[in-house]
Scaffold this active site. Structure first.
Site, PDB file in Angstrom:
ATOM      1  CG  ASP A   1      -0.233  -0.068   2.727  1.00 24.20           C
ATOM      2  OD1 ASP A   1       0.006   0.896   3.247  1.00 24.20           O
ATOM      3  OD2 ASP A   1      -0.049  -1.399   3.117  1.00 24.20           O
TER       4      ASP A   1
ATOM      5  CD  GLU B   1      -3.443   4.835  10.544  1.00 21.05           C
ATOM      6  OE1 GLU B   1      -2.478   4.504  11.119  1.00 21.05           O
ATOM      7  OE2 GLU B   1      -3.509   4.237   9.245  1.00 21.05           O
TER       8      GLU B   1
END
Length: 402
Positions: free
Chosen positions: A35, A123
């Protein structure tokens, strides 16, 4: 000390260039991926693919801002033939902001080609309470699903999965992060994971380190309900076509492309292609139960002289069908329908052409001439080899197109 041991485990994995292989938690095969975001700069995705990576998740944006490399990464990853997905870094502090950011994310990716489910990356929590976090995350995920028409992934680490996220979020498949372990220590309320970010390392085509992941085919926006099929499989288009028409099926979410096709499955393909007509009369095979799922197909094939038994009173439904057997089934089916089956190819052009059984030579020659049966490496037909399910799918689809 714990920090040192974790770093050592990551370094060891990078040096060995072998991903941590999970032992549980994901279903079906697993594929290596990465990613990326603006932090990786210019990426040569052709090198990334050559390094064995099949999946890439690209950050599309954060808050109400687009990642500066988003469009470039999206275009280049797609052109390199990688399975591509997008993720969004959520910064919302209330449900209104969550919905706004989800709409912004959906607008960013609306005109981009992608093959993987969009992903929610939440997050950054600030001082939000757990109930507030869950309301925000759910508002973002629900809005994103409504805007894209796709069920998104939910990315989080194992600690947050265990202690912060409620069961309502398990509607969204889990992409979980935990470095330096061979398997996530927990998935919280989720029964398992479809993505596992297991560390960081060096990959050809990228300057510096990049996040390393394993992905299950369940992250794909597939036209098929099988978790063991990738869209870049050589037989994919044929399988999609025949599955949509109800001719070729799987079981339990798997297609098993590398498994030998049984004689029962082979005649079932042709029976469904014919529209699954009704059959009358009794079966002449003692090894085919009238209640078997393939009983009507076997009876239909027998009556039409498409497929006879391997011995008097025995059909051997669970035995593998050979490539020449399947060519013969197709040949007989074509002839019985009254179509021209006069085309012939010279089997001497193949290194093993002389190994075709005498009773199958006419059918194999016809199948080769029509482009249905094609040789593999070293100009080999492999007529006596089991016809694998992926091979049968392609042969059958070619048959429907002549």
């Amino acid at each position: 000390m714990k920090r040192f041991l974790c770093s050592f485990a990551i370094l060891l994995a990078v040096l060995l260039s072998v991903p941590f292989l999970p032992t549980a938690g994901a279903q079906g095969p697993l594929y290596e991926g990465i990613d990326v975001s603006v932090w990786q700069g210019n990426i040569d995705f052709s090198q990334v693919k050559a390094a064995g990576k099949k999946f890439v998740y690209i950050r599309a944006g954060y808050g109400l801002y687009q990642d500066r490399y988003f469009s470039q990464n999206a275009r280049n990853a797609h052109d390199a033939g990688l399975q591509t997905g997008f993720y969004f870094y959520v910064t919302a502090r209330n449900e209104i902001q969550a919905r706004q950011q989800a709409e912004f994310f959906a607008a960013l990716i609306r005109d981009q080609p992608y093959t993987c489910r969009p992903a929610v990356d939440f997050e950054s929590f600030g001082n939000l309470s757990d109930p507030a976090l869950n309301r925000i995350a759910l508002a973002f995920a629900q809005t994103l699903e409504a805007e894209t028409g796709q069920l998104p992934l939910f990315y989080t680490n194992t600690s947050s999965a265990a202690y912060r996220w409620d069961v309502a979020l398990t509607r969204y498949p889990l992409w979980v992060a935990e470095y330096g372990v061979s398997e996530p220590s927990t998935t919280g309320h989720w029964p398992g994971w479809v993505g596992f970010q297991y560390g960081a390392g060096y990959v050809a085509g990228i300057r510096g380190q990049v996040d390393l992941d394993l992905f299950s085919p369940e992250v794909l926006l597939s036209a098929l309900p099988f978790v063991d099929i990738l869209p870049d499989s050589w037989y994919y288009d044929a399988l999609v076509d025949l599955h949509r028409r109800g001719i070729v099926l799987g079981s339990g979410g798997y297609f098993h492309p590398d498994r030998a096709t049984t004689r029962a499955e082979a005649v079932a393909f042709l029976y469904r292609l014919a529209g699954s007509p009704s059959t009358a009369g009794g079966l002449h095979f003692t090894d085919v139960s009238p209640n078997a799922w393939y009983a009507h197909a076997v009876h239909w094939a027998q009556v039409r002289n498409i497929a006879q038994g391997v011995a008097p009173g025995r059909f051997a439904p669970e035995e593998a069908v050979s490539r020449e057997d399947f060519a013969l089934f197709l040949y007989r089916d074509r002839a019985i329908k009254g179509h021209d089956v006069s085309a012939r190819a010279d089997l001497a052009a193949f290194s093993d052409g002389d190994t075709v059984a005498p009773w199958a030579r006419e059918a194999v020659s016809w199948a080769v001439a029509e482009g249905i049966l094609q040789g593999g490496g070293h100009r080999q037909l492999s007529p006596n080899a089991p016809a694998l399910r992926d091979q049968c799918v392609v042969m059958l689809q070619r048959y429907t197109q002549i």
